[in-house]
Design a protein around this motif. Structure first.
Motif, PDB file in Angstrom:
ATOM      1  N   THR A 117       5.791   2.995   1.723  1.00 23.73           N
ATOM      2  CA  THR A 117       5.088   1.763   1.333  1.00 23.73           C
ATOM      3  C   THR A 117       4.960   0.893   2.563  1.00 23.73           C
ATOM      4  O   THR A 117       5.942   0.654   3.276  1.00 23.73           O
ATOM      5  N   TYR A 145      -4.590  -7.338   2.219  1.00 22.12           N
ATOM      6  CA  TYR A 145      -4.231  -5.950   2.490  1.00 22.12           C
ATOM      7  C   TYR A 145      -3.420  -5.836   3.787  1.00 22.12           C
ATOM      8  O   TYR A 145      -3.601  -6.615   4.723  1.00 22.12           O
ATOM      9  N   CYS A 181       0.867  -1.181   0.000  1.00 28.50           N
ATOM     10  CA  CYS A 181       0.000   0.000   0.000  1.00 28.50           C
ATOM     11  C   CYS A 181       0.900   1.226   0.000  1.00 28.50           C
ATOM     12  O   CYS A 181       1.719   1.403   0.897  1.00 28.50           O
ATOM     13  N   LYS A 182       0.758   2.064  -1.015  1.00 25.85           N
ATOM     14  CA  LYS A 182       1.578   3.270  -1.148  1.00 25.85           C
ATOM     15  C   LYS A 182       0.894   4.430  -0.429  1.00 25.85           C
ATOM     16  O   LYS A 182      -0.263   4.760  -0.710  1.00 25.85           O
ATOM     17  N   ILE A 183       1.618   5.042   0.500  1.00 27.98           N
ATOM     18  CA  ILE A 183       1.116   6.206   1.222  1.00 27.98           C
ATOM     19  C   ILE A 183       2.121   7.326   0.993  1.00 27.98           C
ATOM     20  O   ILE A 183       3.104   7.463   1.728  1.00 27.98           O
ATOM     21  N   GLU A 205      -3.142   9.829   2.690  1.00 27.31           N
ATOM     22  CA  GLU A 205      -4.047   8.746   3.082  1.00 27.31           C
ATOM     23  C   GLU A 205      -5.270   9.350   3.753  1.00 27.31           C
ATOM     24  O   GLU A 205      -5.174  10.333   4.486  1.00 27.31           O
ATOM     25  N   ALA A 257      -4.048   6.907  -0.543  1.00 30.55           N
ATOM     26  CA  ALA A 257      -4.425   5.612   0.029  1.00 30.55           C
ATOM     27  C   ALA A 257      -5.664   5.765   0.916  1.00 30.55           C
ATOM     28  O   ALA A 257      -6.015   6.870   1.337  1.00 30.55           O
ATOM     29  N   CYS A 271      -9.801   9.475  -4.106  1.00 25.42           N
ATOM     30  CA  CYS A 271      -8.501   8.914  -3.716  1.00 25.42           C
ATOM     31  C   CYS A 271      -7.783   8.322  -4.921  1.00 25.42           C
ATOM     32  O   CYS A 271      -6.556   8.440  -5.050  1.00 25.42           O
ATOM     33  N   ASN A 308      -5.486   0.366  -3.220  1.00 29.48           N
ATOM     34  CA  ASN A 308      -4.409   0.944  -2.404  1.00 29.48           C
ATOM     35  C   ASN A 308      -4.921   1.149  -0.976  1.00 29.48           C
ATOM     36  O   ASN A 308      -5.209   2.257  -0.531  1.00 29.48           O
TER      37      ASN A 308
END
Length: 408
Positions: free
Chosen positions: A24, A234, A18-20, A112, A160, A154, A203
């Motif tokens: 990551t 996730y 998950c890219k924030i 996020e 995210a 988003c 994401n």
């Protein structure tokens, strides 16, 4: 930043990344530390200073409460001023009640958006005893209508989403259907995850928090199990919410977070304290270091002391620590006697062991380097050994970079 390979007894759960912003989580990346500021969001300058202060302490992702559209609009200025005065810091907007417009606006400015499924589409209590399939479908339709604009925003802004469930804020429908249980927490999150996937958004990360450790642990275990059944993988954010303050809050948080991390569950953590949020950061890193997941300071191995101890162990440990605490990455053992010393410190890089007659023995790993050293000269001899091995740096020149233990 230095990566070090480390074998551990428990594998981390395999998750999709998950890219924030520049960060990551999941996907095998190091477990990330995060916290939340306590300043009111409309007090922009105070928020900026607290965000910068937290990041300097080692907080990698900072959450900002966003209860209304006005606060969401403040995020643009907050982000800009943080960059102007310091540098970019990854930010999360915390959205709760009736959050569609708030989250859509926030997605323009942060990395996020966190939504709370129990409050996002708020309904007054009806005191119903049960919900029919038709009523469930009606509620789910209302959630989708409110949440899809957030998903699309988003997606458009590369932001995210954290689906963050709290045990204490489940919707009435979930409480009636599943009771005050981890099942309700998990099903509440899954409804939002299914909507995200339906509209092509992946994401994501999830949290399932409770103020009671057994509930928190059970909810996260069940969340992982139910996601696996639906083909989801996730990342998970871990925390014991409303843990309180002081020593007990730290122990309580560690009990929940460390239990799950040792099972391979968890990709980012927060220790929630009723204190200055800066106080949360060292506890997070201590949890991660104790489990061999990240290393940010010297690891000291020391016996609890007993009648066999050949010196005042608390004093000697303090002297050794004061001289070497800046040598991040080393494991140093301070043992009171020869009985347990060599065996118990087998994993240490260096050992400082008490011997008879007021002497100490220095070890490199399991090898005796020098014995018969007067205790008064022990610390100096340890420093000389570190220098000869090329492991010494002067404290004023020591790097402040964190050393990350990359765990497969």
């Amino acid at each position: 930043m230095v990566d070090i390979n480390l074998d551990v007894a428990y594998p981390r759960r395999k998750t999709v990344p998950c890219k924030i912003g520049p960060l990551t989580i999941g996907g095998g990346y190091p477990v990330m530390v995060q916290s939340m500021i306590t300043e009111e969001t409309r007090n922009v300058d105070a928020c900026v200073e607290q965000i910068i202060g937290l990041h300097k302490e080692g907080c990698e992702l900072v959450r900002v409460t966003t209860p209304s559209l006005g606060e969401a609009q403040c995020l643009e200025e907050i982000k800009a001023k943080v960059i102007e005065r310091y540098r970019r810091v990854p930010l999360t907007a915390d959205v709760h009640h009736q959050g569609t417009a708030i989250a859509v606006e926030a997605a323009k400015h942060v990395d996020e958006v966190r939504v709370n499924p129990g409050l996002f589409v708020f309904r007054k209590a009806k005191n119903q005893l049960e919900y029919s399939p038709a009523e469930h479908a009606e509620e789910q339709k209302a959630i989708e209508e409110s949440f899809v604009p957030v998903v699309e925003a988003c997606k458009a802004h590369g932001c995210a989403i954290r689906v963050g469930v709290n045990h204490g804020s489940l919707s009435e429908r979930m409480l009636v259907t599943y009771g005050d249980t981890p099942d309700g927490m998990v099903e509440s999150a899954l409804e939002y995850l299914r909507i995200c996937e339906k509209f092509g958004f992946f994401n994501l990360n999830i949290s399932a928090k409770a103020s009671r450790v057994p509930v928190m642990v059970a909810a996260n275990r069940l969340m992982v199990k139910r996601m696996a059944e639906e083909g989801m993988a996730y990342p998970m954010h871990l925390g014991v919410t409303e843990a309180g303050d002081g020593e007990y809050a730290r122990i309580k948080s560690t009990a929940g977070i460390a239990t799950l991390l040792m099972e391979g569950i968890g990709d980012t953590i927060r220790v929630s304290l009723s204190e200055d949020p800066k106080n949360e950061i060292p506890v997070c890193y201590d949890i991660l270091q104790s489990l061999g997941l990240r290393k940010t300071k010297v690891e000291y191995i020391a016996c609890p002391s007993c009648g066999r101890t050949k010196f005042d162990l608390p004093t000697v440990l303090r002297e050794v620590r004061d001289a070497t605490r800046h040598l991040v990455g080393l494991d140093i053992a301070v043992m009171g006697c020869i009985v347990n010393g060599p065996g118990e410190m087998a994993d240490a890089d260096y050992g400082y062991v008490g011997a008879a007659g007021g002497k100490i023995t220095l070890y490199r790993k399991k090898e005796i380097v020098k014995n018969g050293i007067p205790q008064s000269e022990g610390v100096k001899e340890l420093i000389d050994l570190l220098k000869s091995d090329g492991r010494w740096t002067e404290p004023e020149n020591a790097t402040a970079e964190r050393i990350v233990l990359k765990v497969n």
